[in-house]
Design an enzyme around this catalytic site. Sequence first.
Site, PDB file in Angstrom:
ATOM      1  N   ALA A 256     -13.687  -7.199  -9.368  1.00  0.00           N
ATOM      2  CA  ALA A 256     -12.514  -6.526  -9.935  1.00  0.00           C
ATOM      3  C   ALA A 256     -12.625  -5.030  -9.693  1.00  0.00           C
ATOM      4  O   ALA A 256     -13.708  -4.445  -9.822  1.00  0.00           O
ATOM      5  CB  ALA A 256     -12.386  -6.805 -11.433  1.00  0.00           C
TER       6      ALA A 256
ATOM      7  N   ILE B 243     -16.180 -13.536  -8.171  1.00  0.00           N
ATOM      8  CA  ILE B 243     -14.952 -12.783  -8.458  1.00  0.00           C
ATOM      9  C   ILE B 243     -15.311 -11.322  -8.737  1.00  0.00           C
ATOM     10  O   ILE B 243     -16.188 -11.035  -9.561  1.00  0.00           O
ATOM     11  CB  ILE B 243     -14.185 -13.381  -9.654  1.00  0.00           C
ATOM     12  CG1 ILE B 243     -13.813 -14.843  -9.373  1.00  0.00           C
ATOM     13  CG2 ILE B 243     -12.927 -12.569  -9.947  1.00  0.00           C
ATOM     14  CD1 ILE B 243     -13.084 -15.540 -10.509  1.00  0.00           C
TER      15      ILE B 243
ATOM     16  N   ASN C  90       1.235   5.842  -4.932  1.00  0.00           N
ATOM     17  CA  ASN C  90       1.647   5.771  -6.335  1.00  0.00           C
ATOM     18  C   ASN C  90       1.804   7.155  -6.942  1.00  0.00           C
ATOM     19  O   ASN C  90       2.751   7.415  -7.697  1.00  0.00           O
ATOM     20  CB  ASN C  90       0.609   4.943  -7.111  1.00  0.00           C
ATOM     21  CG  ASN C  90       1.017   4.683  -8.536  1.00  0.00           C
ATOM     22  OD1 ASN C  90       0.997   5.583  -9.354  1.00  0.00           O
ATOM     23  ND2 ASN C  90       1.384   3.446  -8.833  1.00  0.00           N
ATOM     24  N   CYS C  91       0.885   8.050  -6.606  1.00  0.00           N
ATOM     25  CA  CYS C  91       0.919   9.397  -7.189  1.00  0.00           C
ATOM     26  C   CYS C  91       2.076  10.240  -6.652  1.00  0.00           C
ATOM     27  O   CYS C  91       2.381  11.293  -7.215  1.00  0.00           O
ATOM     28  CB  CYS C  91      -0.402  10.118  -6.928  1.00  0.00           C
ATOM     29  SG  CYS C  91      -1.832   9.287  -7.673  1.00  0.00           S
TER      30      CYS C  91
ATOM     31  N   SER D 165       0.860  -1.185   0.000  1.00  0.00           N
ATOM     32  CA  SER D 165       0.000   0.000   0.000  1.00  0.00           C
ATOM     33  C   SER D 165       0.896   1.234   0.000  1.00  0.00           C
ATOM     34  O   SER D 165       1.493   1.573   1.015  1.00  0.00           O
ATOM     35  CB  SER D 165      -0.915   0.008   1.230  1.00  0.00           C
ATOM     36  OG  SER D 165      -1.730   1.179   1.254  1.00  0.00           O
TER      37      SER D 165
END
Length: 562
Positions: free
Chosen positions: A280, A278, A41-42, A38
Amino acid sequence: MKVVIIGGVAGGASAAARLRRLDESAEIVMLERTGYVSYANCGLPYYVGGVIADRAELTLQTPERFRERFNIDVRVGSEVTAINREAKTVSVREAETGRIYEEPYDKLILAPGAAPVVPAAVSLDSPRVFTLRTVEDALALRAFVTEKTPRRAVVVGGGFIGIEAAENLVEMGVETTLVQRPAQLLKPLDADMAAFVHAEMRAHGVRLVLGGSLEAVDEDACGLVVRLGDGEALPADLVVLAIGVAPEAHLAAEAGLALGQRGSIAADASMRTSDPDIFAVGDAVEVTHGVTGKKALVALAGPANKQGRIAADVICGLNSRYGGSWGSSVIKVFDLTVASTGLNEAAARAQGYDYDAVILSPGSHAGYYPGARPLTMKVVFEKGTLRLLGAQIVGAEGADKRIDVLACAMQLGADGVRLKDLDLAYAPPYSSAKDPVNMAGFMIENVAAGLMKQAGYDEIPALRSAGATLLDVRTGAEWDRGHIDGFAHIPLDELRDRLGELPASAPVYVTCQSGLRSYVACRMLAQHGFDAYNFRGGYGFYRVVAADEEPVRCARPCGAER
């Protein structure tokens, strides 16, 4: 119930934490192939540039903290290689040991994200060629820049990561060229608004090669040579590939799940895939665009976080639904803030909307309070319904909060005229009594009511040929500092007494510095029988757009000493 999550970062980590808050008894396993589960990213480009000095600041949660606070089994360095739907297991390979094992699940959440696009002609084997998607990428690039002290860099790609990488490299003293295949930076902007970004980057020393296509990156004893489609060669000590990203959906495809556009994972509003067990979320998932209602890919952190929460809600029996993505975004470009939401003019045109737009350049706060800076705003709306379709804002301050107001208004169904009625906070250091968002509403109301007819500066050649009167109503001092060839000059405060100088039979197209005084002039002219039109944006807008240079090429000839 056992839930296995493939991928961390935004969507996967949000889903995991929400699951635990809703179900204390659930067994939750998160599998992340990188060494970080975690992370921000930015923030990666800003770590490269040293703005974020401590690498630990990039890590939002560690496996240990997930275990301690949420009792979640987080396994980094664990790559899922296959989904076995019939057995309800996933195959996992441990990076450290090479061991492969099967992990069972009751519910599965896919959060694989997206991978950087790397042209076939470029090899990532070179220690001088980088992407910037993971913490490992940022650590490697930062180490290279600080240890090798490169002199020249080429960044390929003019989206968010490319621009942020170029800015941070320049701030570290690296001479930087940015190559962008389209003729403008930042696809969410229209070309005229992107001109402000081009000017800012050039002013800070970034060489822009717009309309340049990457053909190859060659390496020799002196470094790298970036070869473009037109034969030009750009010498470099390092290359950053920021061309874009593609959904990491191969696991879903190999498992037989339904796919969406560009190979993304198809999911419904509950984030459930074609397999009911599942789900996403994140950059790999096709979503519904909030404006058009059509399927789209929106690779942004905000939507990914929301989708992770929704998947967790649905697994735990709550009736949560994802309402769509509007693409709201903001980016720092040196001293500018650049923000957008919804559709730009080009996208509205491509989608077949009958649209119009207003452009205004209000101050960021009250003009009498020191430090006010201009904002350039474009608000796009549908003719007839006046439905808000999108907005773009560029400015030194205040762009972020105005785009958020416009995004909220758009998502809550307000039409363009309603903007004038919004009760927004005012104090001289922060805004004006009539906020720039209110001003946009006034303008849309005037256009809708026929009180203001608009023209674009791109129409000037045709207007000259048609014999229209082109009029500049700025002051004499403003006129002397620069004006558009072929325009007559009558200051606004003299216009009423000099109407006889204007041919009554020809339409009059009026400009001023920002578009406000020219609107006042148009109202005056219209009430004296003239057919008057206001140029959108004002002379300040025209000057930046008109000055936007042709693609800038490397000053060195091919094969020059590097």
